[in-house]
Write a protein that holds these residues in place. Structure first.
Motif, PDB file in Angstrom:
ATOM      1  N   THR A 135      -7.424   2.963   3.223  1.00 50.39           N
ATOM      2  CA  THR A 135      -8.986   3.555   3.564  1.00 50.39           C
ATOM      3  C   THR A 135      -9.949   2.288   3.790  1.00 50.39           C
ATOM      4  N   GLU A 136     -11.142   2.721   4.423  1.00 49.12           N
ATOM      5  CA  GLU A 136     -12.018   1.418   4.431  1.00 49.12           C
ATOM      6  C   GLU A 136     -12.403   0.989   3.132  1.00 49.12           C
ATOM      7  N   GLU A 137     -12.292   1.782   1.992  1.00 47.12           N
ATOM      8  CA  GLU A 137     -12.648   0.812   0.816  1.00 47.12           C
ATOM      9  C   GLU A 137     -11.458  -0.208   0.340  1.00 47.12           C
ATOM     10  N   ILE A 138     -10.334   0.291   0.687  1.00 48.05           N
ATOM     11  CA  ILE A 138      -9.346  -0.663   0.479  1.00 48.05           C
ATOM     12  C   ILE A 138      -9.449  -1.981   1.113  1.00 48.05           C
ATOM     13  N   THR A 155     -12.109  -3.134  10.122  1.00 52.30           N
ATOM     14  CA  THR A 155     -13.370  -2.547   9.871  1.00 52.30           C
ATOM     15  C   THR A 155     -14.604  -3.308   9.789  1.00 52.30           C
ATOM     16  N   VAL A 166     -17.550  -5.526   8.368  1.00 52.76           N
ATOM     17  CA  VAL A 166     -17.888  -5.881   7.120  1.00 52.76           C
ATOM     18  C   VAL A 166     -19.140  -6.312   7.025  1.00 52.76           C
ATOM     19  N   GLN A 197       0.878  -1.187  -0.222  1.00 51.40           N
ATOM     20  CA  GLN A 197       0.058   0.009  -0.181  1.00 51.40           C
ATOM     21  C   GLN A 197       0.815   1.253  -0.137  1.00 51.40           C
ATOM     22  N   LEU A 239     -12.113  -2.956   2.689  1.00 54.22           N
ATOM     23  CA  LEU A 239     -13.354  -4.120   1.880  1.00 54.22           C
ATOM     24  C   LEU A 239     -12.687  -4.818   0.780  1.00 54.22           C
ATOM     25  N   ARG A 240     -12.002  -4.145   0.015  1.00 51.42           N
ATOM     26  CA  ARG A 240     -11.281  -4.841  -1.223  1.00 51.42           C
ATOM     27  C   ARG A 240     -10.407  -5.943  -0.839  1.00 51.42           C
ATOM     28  N   SER A 241      -9.475  -5.642   0.106  1.00 50.19           N
ATOM     29  CA  SER A 241      -8.881  -6.967   0.712  1.00 50.19           C
ATOM     30  C   SER A 241      -9.536  -7.936   1.289  1.00 50.19           C
TER      31      SER A 241
END
Length: 216
Positions: free
Chosen positions: A86-89, A125, A127, A81, A91-93
């Motif tokens: 971020t939260e988006e990252i 985070t 999910v 990284q 969630l992607r992970s």
């Protein structure tokens, strides 16, 4: 066997992935993980809907001390990284982890190697209701660039051959913290050190920084 599957590269973070793949035996000790590599997995993962996810690296590993997963094999999802996680990252992970879990039928540990903008520790985070996704983070800004560079310089001055751990330091030197040098200067020092290093080019599958100038 590790090294048999070529890495799938995005344009971003390509250099760190190349370096990690070529110096893989030293990478886990480098990040403080006492794991034994079993196999390099294909990082391309396609779910039941046909959606593709590509991780920076997926490795089947096991803990010889039998602390993690009781010594049974599990998948290690390695993400590099270059900015804030971020939260988006996250969630992607989490999505990558789920795909890897289904594809390889084993538990998954997620890890971020941070080049900048994050602190070492754990990040999580929510999910779903009552479910959290957690990943470990190691920030290269915690590393002292001068300390690492001085150790390597001493080895070069003493005509000692550098090892994979040293080449990981050289490749990551510009992302470490320095009170003296800029990032550009650290890159130049890494290139100079690599060019001055004693090494056997027949070991090019084990070492990467003999051609460090092409890595950045």
């Amino acid at each position: 066997m590790y090294g048999d599957i070529p890495m799938v590269h995005h344009s971003k973070d390509k250099v760190p992935r190349d370096m990690i793949e070529r110096c893989l035996p030293a990478y886990f000790p480098y990040i403080g993980k006492n794991y034994e590599i079993i196999e390099v997995k294909n990082p391309v993962m396609i779910d039941s809907k046909g959606e593709e996810g590509i991780a920076d690296g997926v490795y089947a590993v096991k803990d010889p001390l039998k602390i993690k997963n009781k010594g049974e094999p599990f998948a290690f999802n390695n993400e590099i990284q270059s900015g804030r996680i971020t939260e988006e990252i996250l969630l992607r992970s989490h999505g990558y982890a789920n795909k890897a879990k289904r594809k390889y039928k084993m538990p998954v540990e997620c890890f971020f190697l941070s080049l900048a903008g994050n602190e070492t520790g754990q990040i999580s985070t929510e999910v779903s209701l009552g479910e959290k996704f957690t990943a470990d983070v190691l920030s290269l800004t915690d590393f002292d660039a001068e300390e690492r560079l001085n150790r390597i310089t001493d080895k070069i001055d003493n005509n000692s051959q550098l090892n994979q751990f040293d080449f990981l330091d050289l490749a990551f030197l510009p992302f470490m913290t320095s009170k003296i040098h800029s990032q550009v200067q650290l890159y130049g020092l890494a290139v100079k050190s690599a060019n001055n290093a004693k090494m056997d080019l027949e070991d090019k599958h084990d070492y990467i920084c003999y051609d460090v100038s092409k890595l950045y």
